[in-house]
Design a protein around this motif. Structure first.
Motif, short mmCIF file in Angstrom:
data_model
loop_
_atom_site.label_atom_id
_atom_site.label_comp_id
_atom_site.label_asym_id
_atom_site.label_seq_id
_atom_site.Cartn_x
_atom_site.Cartn_y
_atom_site.Cartn_z
N ALA A 177 0.84 -1.20 0.00
CA ALA A 177 0.00 0.00 0.00
C ALA A 177 0.87 1.25 0.00
CB ALA A 177 -0.90 0.00 1.24
N TYR A 180 1.98 2.37 3.45
CA TYR A 180 3.05 1.56 4.05
C TYR A 180 4.40 1.97 3.48
CZ TYR A 180 6.14 -2.35 4.98
OH TYR A 180 7.23 -3.10 5.37
N GLY A 240 -6.08 -8.26 0.73
CA GLY A 240 -6.80 -7.24 1.49
C GLY A 240 -5.96 -6.66 2.62
N PHE A 241 -5.19 -7.54 3.30
CA PHE A 241 -4.30 -7.05 4.35
C PHE A 241 -3.24 -6.11 3.78
CE2 PHE A 241 -5.44 -11.13 6.67
CZ PHE A 241 -6.21 -10.50 7.63
N ARG A 243 -3.56 -4.24 1.11
CA ARG A 243 -4.25 -3.00 0.78
C ARG A 243 -4.46 -2.14 2.02
NH1 ARG A 243 -9.38 -5.49 -1.60
NH2 ARG A 243 -10.12 -3.34 -1.75
N ASP A 244 -4.59 -2.81 3.19
CA ASP A 244 -4.78 -2.09 4.45
C ASP A 244 -3.47 -1.61 5.05
OD1 ASP A 244 -7.52 -2.44 4.32
OD2 ASP A 244 -7.51 -4.27 5.52
N GLY A 245 -2.35 -1.87 4.35
CA GLY A 245 -1.07 -1.36 4.82
C GLY A 245 -0.32 -2.27 5.77
N ARG A 246 -0.65 -3.58 5.76
CA ARG A 246 0.00 -4.51 6.68
C ARG A 246 1.35 -5.01 6.21
NH1 ARG A 246 -1.84 -3.46 11.51
NH2 ARG A 246 -4.12 -3.37 11.55
N TYR A 259 -5.76 -3.80 -8.25
CA TYR A 259 -5.41 -2.90 -7.16
C TYR A 259 -4.21 -2.03 -7.52
CZ TYR A 259 -8.35 -6.48 -5.21
OH TYR A 259 -9.39 -7.36 -5.01
N GLU A 264 -4.57 1.37 -5.11
CA GLU A 264 -4.62 0.86 -3.73
C GLU A 264 -3.30 0.18 -3.35
OE1 GLU A 264 -8.63 -0.90 -2.51
OE2 GLU A 264 -8.72 -0.97 -4.70
#
Length: 319
Positions: A177, A180, A240-241, A243-246, A259, A264
């Motif tokens: 992301a 991140y 998905g993780f 994309r959430d910046g993990r 994405y 994203e």
């Protein structure tokens, strides 16, 4: 002399026996056969009683064949496959293909490669039923009762034939992301990933998916511990993780493309993305049911159409 009922009963018992061996246990076999575990156990006991010899060694953790059981399975698995193929062919005429197409596939092709192909196949052959077994192990398709399998580049049996299905080539891509990367900085070399949060995928065999990078003649393997590890069946959640910046994720480029295009995710180490051959449809050279022959024909037609389109595009560029 056994009557027809005895013959049918024995074929059913042998089919249960092969399923137990293929799945590795009574409970898994029961799930595949849609029976109760106690029924599966009873049928194995019935077969052993009829033959007068034990076929399986049962422990609390595993089920393994005896020497007699292993020999029996080796001899009957091809015969059972040929019988299934003959029955499916009997259900088809030259004008209408009928019966069941059963294929064993890796989960990697279930996202965006196989579904549209199956959709076109079922549209073309409305009398065919399709069963897809998703398994990341390389299995014996004959012993598993399948017509064909789809895998990436594994060593296949000598009597198996393989044809490309889907894209001829694919790439493994890495991405993270933008938030991140802004906070942690973008890695400049694969070894830099050892100092990053990494999202790893794990096969059902418990092995982690390898992170292999290639640039020119150079190949680099890195094995970051991975703060977050997700089974390959949950790859969409792993993305998905990311994309959430993990952290940084590495997986099929075609899975990440939507994405990357939306912003994203941003590409990471783009010069190091590795290209490899796409999936292969493999099947026995001996047993091809009518539904499988029709499926192979459709797959080959699509491959030829794709090559024709690429050739036309190249010609247009030259012109």
């Amino acid at each position: 002399m056994p009557n027809n009922h005895d013959v049918d009963s024995n074929l059913d018992l042998l089919s249960v026996f092969l399923t137990v061996l293929d799945t590795g246990g009574f409970r898994a076999a029961a799930q595949r056969l849609r029976l109760s575990p106690s029924t599966v156990s009873e049928r194995i006991a019935q077969l052993e009683a009829q033959l007068g010899v034990p076929l399986l060694i049962r422990t609390t953790r595993s089920v393994t064949p005896t020497e007699t059981g292993r020999t029996l399975a080796t001899r009957i698995a091809p015969l059972m496959a040929e019988t299934r193929a003959a029955l499916r062919d009997a259900a088809s005429s030259q004008s209408v293909v009928r019966g069941l197409l059963k294929i064993n596939v890796t989960g990697a092709v279930m996202v965006d490669i196989l579904p549209p192909i199956i959709d076109r196949f079922m549209e073309a052959h409305p009398q065919v039923r399709v069963e897809i077994m998703v398994d990341d192990r390389l299995v014996d398709i004959v012993a598993a009762g399948c017509d064909a399998g789809i895998r990436y580049g594994e060593h296949l049996a000598q009597d198996a034939i393989a044809v490309p299905i889907g894209p001829r080539y694919q790439r493994i891509a890495w991405a993270a992301a933008p938030g991140y990367l802004a906070a942690r900085g973008a890695p400049r070399h694969p070894n830099d990933l050892l100092n990053h949060e990494c999202i790893r995928l794990r096969f059902s065999s418990s092995a982690l998916v390898e992170w292999i990078f290639e640039r020119g003649e150079e190949t680099v393997r890195v094995d970051p511990p991975g703060r977050l590890i997700v089974g390959v069946d949950g790859a969409s959640a792993a993305i998905g993780f990311a994309r959430d910046g993990r952290g940084v994720i590495g997986t099929f480029e075609n899975w990440l493309t939507p994405y990357l295009e939306s912003g994203e995710l941003h590409p990471v180490l783009h010069d190091w993305w590795r290209t490899f051959e796409g999936p292969q449809l493999y099947f026995s050279s001996r047993f091809k049911s009518a539904p499988l022959r029709a499926f192979i024909e459709l797959v080959k037609e699509e491959q030829n159409a794709t090559r024709g389109s690429l050739a036309a595009a190249d010609s247009a560029k030259i012109a």
